[in-house]
Design an enzyme around this catalytic site. Structure first.
Site, short mmCIF file in Angstrom:
data_model
loop_
_atom_site.label_atom_id
_atom_site.label_comp_id
_atom_site.label_asym_id
_atom_site.label_seq_id
_atom_site.Cartn_x
_atom_site.Cartn_y
_atom_site.Cartn_z
CG PHE A 1 -53.67 6.97 47.04
CD1 PHE A 1 -53.54 5.60 46.94
CD2 PHE A 1 -54.93 7.50 47.24
CE1 PHE A 1 -54.66 4.78 47.04
CE2 PHE A 1 -56.05 6.69 47.33
CZ PHE A 1 -55.92 5.31 47.23
CB CYS A 2 -47.70 9.85 48.79
SG CYS A 2 -46.75 8.32 48.85
CG ASN A 3 -53.09 14.01 48.55
OD1 ASN A 3 -53.28 14.79 49.48
ND2 ASN A 3 -53.34 14.35 47.30
#
Length: 693
Positions: A301-303
């Site tokens: 999740f782009c984290n």
């Protein structure tokens, strides 16, 4: 300085700092047990600092920064991986108590400014800037309302905004400029200075409807609603057990967390385990969920910081995954036995209890092994171990070849032949051509479903490939014996770990195909191919690494059994009757684009074949063919129709280790000396003699 739990959109800010000689570092924040040092009503916190990142070290300050230096601290109001809500008291804590918190660090002094990434948190949490005076707040209207995409806002304090410097200018951001000399007068208002070009006024106008909706529901009500749904789903997921008592779900959240936490948002991130403790890949979960009309986000999740933290991935794990070829959005969901990401469920104001229950039912049906389901598909690791198969059925006699199909152009329609020659690449001329867009993309039915309407045939005596399309008046003829492809040029490219040399055709041919598919493209013919390993030693999806291949995905041949298709149709009919949804779906063997269709054995007997002979020709089985949503596309009266079948039904009983298998892949075992003299042929009606595992 930023917390480990931050979106890539925040991590990207460090590029500005590092490129100008400043430092950047991540931190973990924990609540301190020493409450005596708390200031006023603010809690005391403890900071664990990660390694300092620097570039351009020659430009880095030689002494500690003075009190006039500006520093930036960024944190999310809510982590988009775990749902952890950071205490907004961090704003004042960092601003007022940085010297104590960062004691011993060269960055403890100076003026600390604070950026809050509220893109996720603002959807269900009120942010009062009079109580928490952040310098900058970033929000996303897409996260708030679900519309419009690509539009957000930067909220900045007036005194902080004046510190922002900008190099680029465009229309609307300057008061005056002169073209042939170095002169520019920038606009003074901060919003005019930073809004380049024409603002997205149509999208901006739609925002008022989103705010009207939020104001009518109120943020506290939305928070209570989403919290209730999240609590329900979390309890239901944790309660799921396999028949051996093993937990099904691993949630990435700890109620004993020591970070400065202000509750949890409406997010559940998790992974699913098999009864033996191994992991279901998150891509498998996403793939099956889409067949049940459930949309999920999977991955990190782009984290990356939160992902590594909760999944327990070390730096060496992350680097190893990258070297193995794993990148964002790919299908490498389990690497070296560890998940490379997770499955995420998010709730919003429009979510319902029915949505939550549907998802729980989906997980229970698709991933939980119950006592009366011992021996179900997902407990098996070898394709030969599917249900309803016995050792005797694998060697059923009387099996023969029923049809031969050649697909000269990748993803276009094929043609059947009563007999056809073999070559070192499989069936002669099979997938020897492909269509490529002007941007270099390989065109397939996944991108251009209409390609199935392009029909092909080959006359071996004339040496001509005939191509027809309902969009073209004339039938195209291509000479098979032309070695230079009518003067076309050659080029190298790669597909699925295979390196190809292709020859292009003249404009007349390319214009014909561009009209047929409705977009500019060019035709390429395979002139040479060989398998390779790239620098990261990432093996492509191609399963046949020994043979010379044309433009295939995995192997030279795909074999399908008529009996297996018949069994699938029986299941499709039964499912339709039980659901009372209307007319049953019936699929033809050609829906699966096989080269060879056989008949005479038991359903799925081919799963257990190690090798086989068709006439005097020998073939090696490379295992089952992993099916995708391509088989859900059907040609009905010249129009493409898409449904969830037959993939949804196949997923219910043909799933092994994340793959939905149907049909087997074959490699032709050719002898060089035979190839040089004459090409052997396959013929419909030839007997098939398999050898089982």
């Amino acid at each position: 300085m930023y917390t480990m739990e931050n979106h890539n959109s925040v991590l990207g800010i460090r590029e500005y700092a590092l490129s100008h000689g400043s430092a950047a570092f991540a931190i973990d924040i924990e609540e301190s047990m020493d409450h005596e040092v708390s200031r006023g009503n603010l809690m005391s916190v403890k900071v664990s600092q990660h390694q300092i990142q620097r570039r351009n070290e020659a430009r880095f300050f030689e002494k500690e920064p003075t009190g006039g230096a500006y520093n930036l601290f960024a944190f999310p109001s809510e982590c988009n991986f775990s749902g952890l809500r950071f205490s907004l008291d961090l704003v004042k804590i960092i601003k007022e108590d940085s010297e104590r918190i960062l004691e011993g660090s060269p960055f403890c002094s100076g003026r600390w400014m604070v950026l809050i990434d509220a893109a996720k948190g603002c959807a269900t949490q009120t942010l009062d800037l009079s109580k928490h005076p952040a310098d900058f707040v970033v929000i996303s209207f897409y996260k708030l309302f679900g519309y419009p995409t690509g539009l957000g806002a930067l909220i900045a304090r007036n005194d902080a905004a004046k510190l922002l410097k900008k190099t680029y200018f465009s229309g609307g951001t300057v008061a005056a400029s002169i073209a042939d000399t170095d002169f520019i007068k920038r606009r003074e208002e901060i919003e005019e200075l930073f809004e380049d070009g024409t603002t997205s006024f149509l999208s901006i106008a739609s925002i008022r409807h989103g705010f009207k909706m939020l104001n009518s529901l109120t943020t506290p009500s939305i928070s209570r609603h989403t919290t209730s749904l999240t609590t329900y789903m979390r309890k239901m997921l944790l309660a799921l057990k396999h028949e051996n008592g093993a937990n099904v779900c691993t949630l990435y959240r700890s109620d004993n967390v020591k970070v400065v936490c202000h509750g949890w948002g409406p997010i559940i991130s998790f992974n699913l385990r098999r009864p033996d403790g191994s992991w279901f890949g998150y891509r498998e979960v996403e793939k099956l969920a889409s067949l049940s009309q459930i949309q999920l986000r999977t991955g990190c999740f782009c984290n990356p910081g939160a992902c590594a933290k909760y999944l327990g991935l070390s730096h060496s794990d992350l680097l190893s995954n990258i070297e193995a070829g794993h990148v964002c959005w790919d299908d490498y969901d389990v690497v070296n036995g560890k998940p490379a990401g997770a499955v995420r469920v998010s709730f919003g104001y429009m979510s319902t209890y029915e949505d939550a229950k549907k998802f729980i039912d989906f997980v229970r049906t698709s991933f939980v092994s119950l006592p009366n389901q011992i021996g179900r598909y997902h407990l098996r690791e070898r394709p030969s171990s599917f249900p309803d198969e016995g050792p005797g059925k694998l060697l059923a006699g009387g099996v023969c070849l029923k049809s031969i199909t050649i697909y000269p152009i990748k993803s276009c329609a094929g043609f059947s032949a009563a007999s056809w020659p073999l070559s070192s690449t499989g069936l002669q001329y099979d997938r020897e051509w492909l269509l490529k867009s002007l941007t270099g993309d390989i065109l397939t039915q996944k991108k251009v479903p209409e390609m199935c309407l392009i029909s092909t045939s080959i006359d071996l005596h004339q040496g001509i490939l005939f191509v027809e399309s309902p969009r073209c008046k004339e039938r195209l003829q291509i000479n098979l014996k032309s070695n230079i492809c009518n003067g076309g040029t050659g080029e190298d490219f790669h597909i699925h770990g295979q390196r190809y040399e292709g020859r292009s055709y003249n404009n007349e041919v390319n214009i014909w195909f561009s009209q047929a598919v409705g977009r500019p493209c060019c035709l390429l013919r395979c002139s040479m191919s060989n398998y390779y390993l790239n620098n990261s030693r990432c093996v492509g999806m191609c399963r046949d690494v020994q043979s010379r291949l044309n433009f295939v995905n995995e192997a030279q041949f795909l074999l399908i059994s008529k009996e297996s298709v018949s069994d699938l149709n029986d299941r499709l009919s039964s499912n339709m009757k039980n659901s009372a949804l209307g007319v049953a779906v019936e699929v033809n063997p050609m829906r699966f684009r096989p080269n060879l269709v056989i008949s005479g054995g038991e359903p799925y007997a081919e799963d257990g074949w190690r090798n086989l002979k068709i006439g005097d020709n020998c073939f090696t089985s490379l295992g089952g063919c992993n099916r995708c949503q391509m088989i859900n596309l059907g040609n009905e009266g010249g129009k493409m129709q898409k449904s969830n079948e037959p993939l949804a039904t196949l997923a219910s009983y043909r799933r092994v280790k994340g793959k939905i298998l149907f049909g087997i892949l074959l490699r032709y075992e050719t002898a060089d000396e035979v190839e040089q003299e004459t090409n052997p042929w396959l013929q419909v009606g030839q007997e098939i003699h398999p050898n089982s595992f």
